[in-house]
Design an enzyme around this catalytic site. Structure first.
Site, PDB file in Angstrom:
ATOM      1  N   THR A 164       0.608  -1.250   0.097  1.00 37.19           N
ATOM      2  CA  THR A 164       0.155   0.063   0.067  1.00 37.19           C
ATOM      3  C   THR A 164       0.703   1.336  -0.039  1.00 37.19           C
ATOM      4  O   THR A 164       0.399   2.398  -0.523  1.00 37.19           O
ATOM      5  CB  THR A 164      -0.900  -0.046   1.255  1.00 37.19           C
ATOM      6  OG1 THR A 164      -1.842  -1.349   1.290  1.00 37.19           O
ATOM      7  CG2 THR A 164      -1.918   1.180   1.238  1.00 37.19           C
TER       8      THR A 164
ATOM      9  N   TYR B 118       5.794 -12.016   5.103  1.00 41.26           N
ATOM     10  CA  TYR B 118       4.488 -11.441   4.210  1.00 41.26           C
ATOM     11  C   TYR B 118       4.259 -12.442   3.240  1.00 41.26           C
ATOM     12  O   TYR B 118       5.116 -12.575   2.364  1.00 41.26           O
ATOM     13  CB  TYR B 118       4.984 -10.163   3.673  1.00 41.26           C
ATOM     14  CG  TYR B 118       3.799  -9.324   3.103  1.00 41.26           C
ATOM     15  CD1 TYR B 118       2.821  -9.796   2.945  1.00 41.26           C
ATOM     16  CD2 TYR B 118       4.110  -8.206   2.337  1.00 41.26           C
ATOM     17  CE1 TYR B 118       1.576  -9.010   2.462  1.00 41.26           C
ATOM     18  CE2 TYR B 118       3.102  -7.296   1.834  1.00 41.26           C
ATOM     19  CZ  TYR B 118       2.012  -7.812   1.798  1.00 41.26           C
ATOM     20  OH  TYR B 118       1.215  -6.798   1.056  1.00 41.26           O
TER      21      TYR B 118
ATOM     22  N   LYS C 221       1.925 -11.882   8.082  1.00 39.02           N
ATOM     23  CA  LYS C 221       0.955 -11.047   7.595  1.00 39.02           C
ATOM     24  C   LYS C 221       0.369 -12.035   6.154  1.00 39.02           C
ATOM     25  O   LYS C 221       1.047 -12.306   5.565  1.00 39.02           O
ATOM     26  CB  LYS C 221       1.620  -9.717   6.973  1.00 39.02           C
ATOM     27  CG  LYS C 221       0.444  -9.160   6.410  1.00 39.02           C
ATOM     28  CD  LYS C 221       0.969  -7.897   5.582  1.00 39.02           C
ATOM     29  CE  LYS C 221      -0.159  -6.969   5.055  1.00 39.02           C
ATOM     30  NZ  LYS C 221       0.170  -5.790   3.982  1.00 39.02           N
TER      31      LYS C 221
ATOM     32  N   VAL D 255      -3.319  -6.302   9.610  1.00 42.15           N
ATOM     33  CA  VAL D 255      -2.642  -5.149   8.943  1.00 42.15           C
ATOM     34  C   VAL D 255      -3.269  -4.738   7.722  1.00 42.15           C
ATOM     35  O   VAL D 255      -3.384  -5.526   6.806  1.00 42.15           O
ATOM     36  CB  VAL D 255      -1.097  -5.810   8.389  1.00 42.15           C
ATOM     37  CG1 VAL D 255      -0.502  -4.546   7.415  1.00 42.15           C
ATOM     38  CG2 VAL D 255      -0.557  -6.093   9.536  1.00 42.15           C
TER      39      VAL D 255
END
Length: 300
Positions: free
Chosen positions: A51, A139, A169, A209
């Site tokens: 993001t 991630y 995540k 998250v």
């Protein structure tokens, strides 16, 4: 009892604000970080990740973002720096720079494009974790890193043995794998897909998250608070209430584009996106604004 939260529980996947001319807006970055903590209910901020347009910001800009946010929020939120690349040496360099800049933790994505084997992915992630003293959140996002780059349950179990690898995540869209790893390791799981926050909380995830937390942080937090209170019915109502906004932000365009369109409409720091991304048009922005208004309205 919910698992330990080594990185806080309510993290926003923060955008990276730019000026109208496209340069890094460090003052806006600091203001946004304070806004997300003080008004958005976040106890952690993830910087320089998907993001945050990490693929189109320079190493120097990433460093400046971390320094600006650490200075702005201090110890009032866990500052997690995204450092993942497809190059082990470059990732290590970014990890060490993030530690020097004051980050509290690292987010490390699986290496993309070169399609390494599971053995190579595990080696890459463990090598990066060895490179600093900071705790690491893995991630797992195969939709963006390419087929075959997802972390298998066996790989996650192996990585869980590393003393600095503390969390995941989770953007793998594989609830069965998530449950297997949560039940068999001490890894803290954080939902990285807003639409799956509630299902992952039910399976034992620690927190989230969230991209949507950039614009509706307290509403995203309310779902987790209801789960903590043992009120699954309320959590379900709150989650359903958020779904139109989640759908608008996460499905038509990349989340960064949607959030920056909403920030422009609200007068918050954001600025343009960097190519190859394109800004949201007027019609989409209108739908996003309507979705946000609905999410901010009282839950019936």
């Amino acid at each position: 009892m919910r698992p330990e939260a080594p990185f806080g529980r309510r993290a926003a996947a923060m955008i990276t604000p730019f000026t109208a001319g496209g340069a890094l807006d460090t003052e806006g970055t600091a203001r946004l970080a304070v806004h997300l903590v003080d008004r958005g209910g976040c106890d952690a901020l993830v910087l320089n990740a998907t993001t945050g347009e990490s693929l189109t910001t320079t190493d120097a800009e990433k460093d400046a973002v971390v320094r600006a946010v650490v200075e702005a929020v201090g110890d009032r939120a866990t500052v997690i720096a995204g450092v993942g690349t497809s190059d082990t040496r470059h990732t290590i360099a970014l990890a060490r720079a993030a530690q020097s800049a004051g980050a509290h933790a690292l987010l490390v994505v699986t290496p993309y494009y070169s399609r390494p084997t599971q053995e190579a992915i595990v080696h890459h992630l463990a090598t990066v974790a060895d490179a600093t003293e900071l705790p690491v959140m893995l991630y797992d996002i195969p939709a963006r890193t390419g087929a075959g780059t997802e972390l298998t349950a066996d790989s996650l179990r192996r990585l869980a043995e590393h003393p600095r690898i503390r969390a995941v995540k989770d953007c793998a869209y594989d609830l069965h794998k998530s449950a297997l790893v949560m039940s068999g390791t001490d890894l803290a799981y954080y939902s990285g897909c807003d639409e799956l926050n509630l299902p992952l909380f039910a399976l034992g995830a620690t927190g989230y998250v969230s991209t949507v937390a950039n614009v509706a942080g307290r509403q995203v937090r309310a779902v987790l608070d209801a789960v903590d209170a043992g009120d699954l019915a309320a959590a379900t109502r709150l989650h359903h209430h958020l779904l139109p906004l989640i759908d608008a932000v996460m499905t038509e365009v990349p989340g960064t584009v949607a959030v920056k369109a909403l920030f422009e409409a609200a007068g918050l720091p954001g600025g343009p996106v960097r190519g190859p991304l394109l800004p949201a048009g007027a019609e989409l922005t209108g739908r996003l604004v309507d979705g946000l208004k609905g999410a901010l309205a009282p839950v019936s």
